[in-house]
Each structure stands twice: as structure tokens, then as C-alpha cells.
Motif scaffolding. Structure first.
Motif, PDB file in Angstrom:
ATOM      1  N   ASP A  19      -5.674   1.495   2.065  1.00 12.51           N
ATOM      2  CA  ASP A  19      -5.854   1.574   0.098  1.00 12.51           C
ATOM      3  C   ASP A  19      -7.561   1.637  -0.478  1.00 12.51           C
ATOM      4  O   ASP A  19      -8.114   0.495  -0.618  1.00 12.51           O
ATOM      5  N   THR A  42       1.207  -1.212  -0.529  1.00 14.08           N
ATOM      6  CA  THR A  42       0.087  -0.265   0.162  1.00 14.08           C
ATOM      7  C   THR A  42       0.935   1.933   0.153  1.00 14.08           C
ATOM      8  O   THR A  42       0.671   2.398  -0.869  1.00 14.08           O
ATOM      9  N   ASP A  78      -2.942  -1.017   5.738  1.00 13.32           N
ATOM     10  CA  ASP A  78      -3.250  -1.069   4.503  1.00 13.32           C
ATOM     11  C   ASP A  78      -4.525  -0.967   3.487  1.00 13.32           C
ATOM     12  O   ASP A  78      -5.023  -1.193   2.941  1.00 13.32           O
TER      13      ASP A  78
END
Length: 504
Positions: A388, A256, A386
Motif C-alpha cells: 500500500d 489494500t 498488501d
């Protein structure tokens, strides 16, 4: 002509497989590696403390690697469109390089910066290296539309061929005639940020299980690639959502932030697979990287991808607005220990297993609480390392059965699902220590324990730990009917086709 370059680090916080950085070094006499820190930008205002800590770790690691090449990282405070014109003039910059980013906010920001660069006579070079493929190329191959099934994506990338091989990190040799001017006052002006400067309280931090940075990413990659049998046999659905230590790679935060290149990961896997029997996409580790590509493609090809309204691929559902339910889910007090343990792990550590995400996302949306996936998306954006943009939006649409996945009658049980892989409830006991003295037969449903058992466990349901906020058996059946109603209103083509890029 020898250039004075700024390489603008954004996501690609690494030296390996960074083609834009290598482009900066071509015919270059001076380089300024820059990271622009803007805590008040729309994409950062919702970011939680674990993500900020990860980013600071990644920046420190990058600075350390650059210093070994007689350079350094300049952390510039402010908005890119305001700071770059000043830097272009002060440093007499002739070239700007960066890694291409496909998110709508980034595209808009980059358009402004490119215009400003042109006004200052600065050459701009960008390269694709955050994804395996050039996402626009995949959409082009699909007649200008984002593929809406994984198998279609597989067909498209097969026709394109394997991802490009990663490029090497720059060496001292590459940098030998290139200087990074650094007057003494720059240390003060462009130094590393501290959490306190980002309005974050370090006292709130718990143990850091996943430190940010390229070196950490490559070390973890090496450790996983040594487990050849595990890599070859990896099947995502067979991994456990509630194991006490992660049953997957946890390399997602590193990708990420771009501490790890997806292409490097792909080709390292290819090396391990070579000549061996191994699992295949969509469940293999190659498959996980292609899923990432799938959601990135959807994020580029589908307008308003992170919203329900105005998103032509998304089923329009009349979700409830229920601040009490949303707060209970967010703050881990739904009264369902499996759900609350997952949300506790998420807040403390910044990571939860993919199937744990399935469980809490289904519970918040179509399964139990009937709250919009957009609300869940915001919470994950804040808490996940993460988090994203494309993957977060895509997975929430998938798990709420709004887009991509349409078997809305398949609902995760907040009781039975966790029992499959953790009968004794050790995961619950770890994250909800209040319940650790409950016998295994009641750990997933403490409200069913007789009063005497609750007293012996030192936890009275309704007083020390909440009662369930819904009756899962009743509400899940009702919600299936509500979802059936939403599906009945859809246009017959909405799940099959995404809009053409030309119509955007």
C-alpha cells in the motif's frame, strides 16, 4: 431524471460499505460497473505475479456478486483518461461515481477524468470509504499539518468522534428497476483478464494462501471475530514474526484492495470488545487500523512522502549504492538464514509478518547494508499483496529511522531476533530446506558449524549456501555512528512538525 451511471471500481472492490456505489443507484435506470485495467500505468509496472493473481481473484469475485444482482463487471483495458470519453459517448453516461483515493498518482488521474466528465456533461460523485475517516478532515483538525506521532493522531480522531458506520451492500430490491445492458460481444471485450495477458507466467505461481475477493475477506473476518478472547487480548508486539502459520489476521491485503472495508472491520471489533476487557491502541486491532490511518494522513500531508529528497519530514542520509548487496537481500542470499527465510516467504507467498518486515528492513538500511529505504520500498511494492503506497513508504521511513522513529541505536540482530520466538529454526527449515539438517545451535549461524556438521547436513557454507555478506557485529556499530552523523545535520525542528498543507 433517470441516470445512466458508470460506477468506477478501483480499490473498493466490494459491495459492502460502498457509499459511492449506492450513490450510483439513486435515480438510476442503467448501471455499468467498470474496472479499468492499465498494466502499464506507473503504479502497475512494478507489480509482481502474486499481486496480479490476487487482483484477478478479487475482480472475479466482484463480478460474481454483481451477477447475482443481474449486473456484471466490465473490465476495460487502457488508460482511464483515454477510455472514459469513449464510454461516456457509447453508453450515453450521465453520472460517474467512485471511491475517493488519496494517493498522489490517483489524485492526478482523477483530476483528469473529472475534467473529461465535465466536458461530456457527466455528473461526478465520489465518497470517502477506503479509510476510517476523511483524511483531509484529520489534517484540518491539526491546523493543516499531518500529525507526526500516533498519540497526536489519537487525540485528533477522538475530537472527531468514532468512524462512520458502514453502509449496507446493495440488494436485489435496490437493483430491481436498474438494468446493465450487456450485448454478446461485451463478454469478449470486457471479460476477466488472464495472467498471461499481463505478461505473467502462471508456471511461476506457488500455492495461493490468500485468495483475493470480498467473499474471502468477509469469511476470514467472521472466523477471526469468532475468536473473541484472541481479539480482546491481541497485542501486535507479542505476535510472532516466524510462526509457521500467521500469528496475525492477514486481513491487510483485503483492505489494500478494498475487498474489506476498514470501517466494517472497526465496527465488528467494537461489537466484540463490547463489555469486555480488551487491549488498547496502539497495540490492539483497533490500534492497527489507526496506524493505517496515521500513515495515510502522513501520505497526504507530507510532500514527496515516498522519497527521501524533497520530503521535509525525512532525515537526509547518505546511503550507499551497492547493487550486489541489494540483489543479495532481494534474492534471499545474504548468508543470514533468518533474513533469507523471510525474503523467501515474501517472494513465494506475498505476505510476511509485521515484525519480519522490521527485521529485513532494518537489515537493508541502517542495520547492516546501508542501502536506501527507497530501494526496499520498491521490492515490497512488487512482492507484497498488501503493498500500500502510504503504509509502505511510512513503514520504510520508520524502520530506517528516517521519519517518525528516531532511536537509530536500536538495531535488530539478524541472528538473535528470530531465536526469541523460534529457537529450533523451524521457520528457517520451512523456507530454506537446504539448511533443514543443521542442528538448532547452528541454524541461525551455519557458518559457525564445523566442517563435519556442514557435511552431515549436506550443505557447505560458501558453496551450497552463501557466507554472510557482512559481519553484523562490526557493521552495525559503524552504521550507528553514520546515522548519528546524519542526525547531527538535521534541522532542530524537522522531526517535530510536518509542513502545512497550504505550503504544498
Amino acid at each position: 431524471m433517470a441516470h445512466t451511471c458508470i460506477h468506477w471500481f478501483r480499490k473498493g472492490l466490494r459491495l459492502h460499505d460502498n457509499p459511492a456505489l449506492l450513490a450510483a443507484l439513486q435515480d438510476c435506470k442503467e448501471i455499468y460497473p467498470v474496472f479499468v485495467l492499465d498494466p502499464h500505468s506507473p503504479v502497475n509496472v512494478n507489480v509482481g505475479i502474486n499481486r496480479w493473481r490476487f487482483l484477478i481473484g478479487a475482480l472475479k469475485d466482484l463480478d460474481c456478486s454483481l451477477r447475482k444482482l443481474n449486473s456484471r463487471l466490465f473490465v476495460v483495458r487502457g488508460k482511464p483518461e483515454e477510455v472514459f470519453p469513449k464510454l461516456f459517448q457509447e453508453w450515453k453516461v450521465t453520472r460517474l461515481t467512485y471511491e475517493y483515493d488519496t494517493e498522489p498518482f490517483s489524485l492526478c488521474r482523477d483530476k483528469d477524468v473529472v475534467r473529461l466528465a465535465e466536458e461530456h456533461g457527466v455528473e461526478v460523485i465520489f465518497k470517502v470509504s477506503h479509510t476510517l475517516y476523511n483524511i483531509e478532515r484529520i489534517i484540518e483538525e491539526n491546523n493543516g499539518k499531518a500529525p507526526l506521532t500516533f498519540s497526536r493522531l489519537q487525540t485528533l480522531v477522538k475530537s472527531i468522534g468514532p468512524p462512520r458506520r458502514p453502509v449496507p451492500a446493495p440488494t436485489s430490491q435496490d437493483m430491481k428497476d436498474i438494468k446493465t445492458p450487456c450485448p454478446e460481444q461485451y463478454e469478449q471485450i470486457y471479460g476477466m483478464p488472464k495472467l498471461e495477458q499481463l505478461d505473467q507466467d502462471p508456471e511461476r505461481l506457488t500455492v495461493e494462501l490468500f485468495p483475493g475477493g470480498e467473499q474471502e475477506a468477509l469469511l476470514r473476518l467472521d472466523q477471526h471475530m469468532e475468536r473473541k478472547e484472541w481479539v480482546c487480548g491481541f497485542e501486535k508486539p507479542q505476535t510472532s514474526p516466524n510462526s509457521l502459520s500467521p500469528s496475525t489476521t492477514v486481513l491487510s491485503p483485503y483492505m489494500t484492495f478494498g475487498c474489506l472495508s476498514a470501517r466494517t472491520f472497526w465496527w465488528r471489533l467494537t461489537d466484540v470488545y463490547q463489555g469486555k476487557k480488551h487491549s488498547q491502541p496502539p497495540v490492539s486491532l483497533h490500534g492497527q487500523l489507526l496506524w493505517r490511518e496515521f500513515f495515510y494522513t502522513a501520505g497526504v500531508g507530507i510532500p514527496n512522502f515516498n522519497k527521501m529528497e524533497g520530503n521535509p519530514a525525512c532525515t537526509q542520509v547518505d546511503w550507499d549504492s551497492n547493487p550486489e548487496y541489494l540483489a543479495a537481500w532481494t534474492q534471499a542470499r545474504t548468508g543470514f538464514p533468518f533474513i533469507d527465510a523471510i525474503m523467501t516467504q515474501l517472494r513465494q507467498e506475498g505476505w510476511i509478518h509485521h515484525l519480519a518486515r522490521h527485521a529485513v528492513a532494518c537489515f537493508l538500511t541502517r542495520g547492516d547494508l546501508w542501502i536506501s529505504w527507497e530501494e526496499g520500498q520498491k521490492v515490497f511494492e512488487e512482492l507484497l499483496l498488501d503493498g500500500d503506497w502510504s503504509l509502505n513508504a511510512g513503514n520504510w521511513q520508520w524502520l530506517s529511522a528516517s521519519t517518525f522513529f528516531h532511536q537509530y541505536f536500536r538495531v535488530y540482530s539478524p541472528i538473535a531476533f528470530g531465536k526469541k520466538t523460534d529457537k529450533n529454526g523451524d521457520y528457517i527449515k520451512k523456507y530454506l530446506p537446504l539448511l533443514k539438517k543443521f542442528p538448532a545451535q547452528y541454524i541461525y549461524e551455519p557458518w559457525k558449524a564445523p566442517r563435519s556438521v556442514q557435511e552431515a547436513a549436506g550443505c557447505i557454507v560458501g558453496k551450497d549456501y552463501p557466507r554472510p555478506i557482512v559481519d553484523h557485529e562490526v557493521i552495525s556499530k559503524k552504521n550507528i555512528q553514520r546515522m548519528k552523523g546524519a542526525y547531527a545535520k538535521r534541522s532542530p525542528h524537522s522531526s517535530k512538525e510536518s509542513p502545512s498543507m497550504s505550503k504544498k
